[in-house]
Design a protein around this motif. Structure first.
Motif, PDB file in Angstrom:
ATOM      1  N   HIS A  23     -13.500  24.941 132.790  1.00 30.25           N
ATOM      2  CA  HIS A  23     -14.657  25.213 133.644  1.00 30.25           C
ATOM      3  C   HIS A  23     -15.116  23.876 134.220  1.00 30.25           C
ATOM      4  CE1 HIS A  23     -14.625  29.034 131.618  1.00 30.25           C
ATOM      5  NE2 HIS A  23     -15.679  29.473 132.301  1.00 30.25           N
ATOM      6  N   ALA A  64     -22.514  15.261 130.111  1.00 28.10           N
ATOM      7  CA  ALA A  64     -21.589  14.509 129.246  1.00 28.10           C
ATOM      8  C   ALA A  64     -20.197  14.514 129.867  1.00 28.10           C
ATOM      9  CB  ALA A  64     -21.573  15.119 127.849  1.00 28.10           C
ATOM     10  N   ALA A  65     -20.138  14.283 131.174  1.00 29.26           N
ATOM     11  CA  ALA A  65     -18.852  14.341 131.893  1.00 29.26           C
ATOM     12  C   ALA A  65     -18.207  12.968 132.020  1.00 29.26           C
ATOM     13  CB  ALA A  65     -19.052  14.981 133.267  1.00 29.26           C
ATOM     14  N   LEU A  73     -21.293  13.519 139.856  1.00 26.81           N
ATOM     15  CA  LEU A  73     -22.088  14.746 140.035  1.00 26.81           C
ATOM     16  C   LEU A  73     -23.530  14.403 140.403  1.00 26.81           C
ATOM     17  CD1 LEU A  73     -20.743  16.897 137.071  1.00 26.81           C
ATOM     18  CD2 LEU A  73     -20.653  17.550 139.493  1.00 26.81           C
ATOM     19  N   LEU A 216      -9.057   1.851 130.951  1.00 23.62           N
ATOM     20  CA  LEU A 216      -9.081   2.940 129.978  1.00 23.62           C
ATOM     21  C   LEU A 216     -10.530   3.225 129.592  1.00 23.62           C
ATOM     22  CD1 LEU A 216      -6.328   1.672 127.480  1.00 23.62           C
ATOM     23  CD2 LEU A 216      -6.022   3.119 129.469  1.00 23.62           C
ATOM     24  N   PRO A 256     -14.900   1.459 123.290  1.00 18.12           N
ATOM     25  CA  PRO A 256     -16.291   1.912 123.393  1.00 18.12           C
ATOM     26  C   PRO A 256     -16.628   3.282 122.822  1.00 18.12           C
ATOM     27  CG  PRO A 256     -15.158   2.290 125.465  1.00 18.12           C
ATOM     28  CD  PRO A 256     -14.142   1.694 124.512  1.00 18.12           C
ATOM     29  N   SER A 257     -15.631   4.067 122.360  1.00 16.44           N
ATOM     30  CA  SER A 257     -15.961   5.471 122.115  1.00 16.44           C
ATOM     31  C   SER A 257     -16.983   5.660 120.986  1.00 16.44           C
ATOM     32  CB  SER A 257     -14.700   6.305 121.866  1.00 16.44           C
ATOM     33  OG  SER A 257     -14.061   5.875 120.698  1.00 16.44           O
TER      34      SER A 257
END
Ligand SMILES: Cc1cc2nc3c(=O)[nH]c(=O)nc-3n(C[C@H](O)[C@H](O)[C@H](O)COP(=O)(O)OP(=O)(O)OC[C@H]3O[C@@H](n4cnc5c(N)ncnc54)[C@H](O)[C@@H]3O)c2cc1C
Length: 277
Positions: A23, A64-65, A73, A216, A256-257
């Protein structure tokens, strides 16, 4: 992310969350009279053929895209009239986290001098010798068929920064200046040359233009404390939040995650309190 004991698994286990794969959100808008966000979505198959479109309304919207997805967006919504009150900091403070990379090969035909015993582990090293260009180098062993090499990547603190804008063709563009991370790349090459001089492997030509144009780790675009308050709330609106890499307002000099996850968790405390009000 989607393991039973990780964020999505735990969220689904509450029974209050349903994850909808495939979606894609196409646009968002706020209706101040109804106090609702309108979110348009395209449902596709795995080849991205459109199956249907739908509209969702919500009093609170948590974006959270990712750095590029969320920023794109929001900028489109700002310029197309859906979220016109977003401020001038939206689209700023974008960085590639100083990312660049090259392949490292053994200097002899005999692979065992380099990859003996099954090859080196993935390791991460920091070089703070030049305070103007601290770097973090990571070695990722790759083995394809009979050949082996080390994918060697660099992270650093670019001297420049990027930004997004919206053009007359209704396209959101990301601008990353050509030499924005030249300082990181120069230092990377110095370290690689030193390693080469020690006879510890040769490197593919490090191409500055290509090297600086990849990432990345896209970060920024909705910088915390500028486009948002300190708790991920977008300035200009109530009930609109960003909780991904877009809020990180600069390079992290490391992967960074987990920082992104930590910042999202920190903001969730305030977001839950807002929702329970
Ligand atoms: C090859 C590679 C290796 C990496 N290795 C590491 C590592 O070892 N350690 C580390 O810390 N980091 C690593 N990273 C970086 C890390 O993956 C990112 O920093 C992190 O995933 C960013 O998290 P995020 O939540 O901001 O965005 P993302 O993880 O990108 O999540 C955004 C989500 O939103 C979805 N989305 C985007 N637009 C839309 C839309 N319009 N509608 C609906 N959904 C949308 C995307 O499909 C995605 O699922 C790596 C990245 C890459 C590419």
């Amino acid at each position: 992310m989607d393991k039973e004991q990780n964020y999505l698994g735990l969220a689904e286990a509450t029974g209050s969350v349903k994850v909808h794969a495939l979606h894609t959100v196409t646009d968002i808008a706020y209706d101040a009279i109804k106090a609702l966000y309108f979110v348009n979505i395209t449902k596709t198959d795995q080849d991205y053929n459109v199956i249907s479109t739908l509209e969702v309304t919500t009093p609170k919207l948590i974006m959270a895209a990712g750095s590029i997805g969320t920023t794109k967006l929001l900028i489109a919504a700002k310029h197309q009239g859906g979220l016109p009150l977003l401020n001038e900091h939206l689209g700023t403070k974008w960085v590639n986290n100083g990312n660049g990379g090259t392949m490292r090969q053994s200097q002899s035909d005999n692979e065992t001098d380099f990859f003996g015993g099954g090859g080196p582990a993935s390791i991460k090293t920091y070089d703070f010798e030049d305070p103007n260009a601290p770097i973090n180098i990571q070695l990722l062993p790759l083995k394809t068929g009979s050949s082996s090499s080390l994918f060697t990547i660099v992270l650093g603190v670019p001297s420049g920064e990027g930004y997004f804008d919206y053009d007359e063709d209704n396209v959101v563009n990301l601008h990353w200046p050509e030499d924005a991370s030249k300082n990181v790349y120069d230092r990377f090459e110095e370290v690689l040359t030193h390693i080469e001089e020690l006879g510890l492997g040769s490197f593919s030509d490090t191409n500055h233009a290509i090297g600086q144009a990849v990432t990345l780790h896209p970060l920024g675009g909705v910088p915390l404390g500028l486009a948002t308050d300190e708790h991920c709330r977008l300035k200009g609106y109530e009930g609109l939040y960003a909780v991904d890499g877009s809020i990180i307002p600069g390079p992290t000099i490391s992967n960074p995650s987990l920082l992104i996850a930590a910042m999202a968790e920190r903001c969730m405390d305030s977001i839950v309190a807002d929702i329970m009000q």
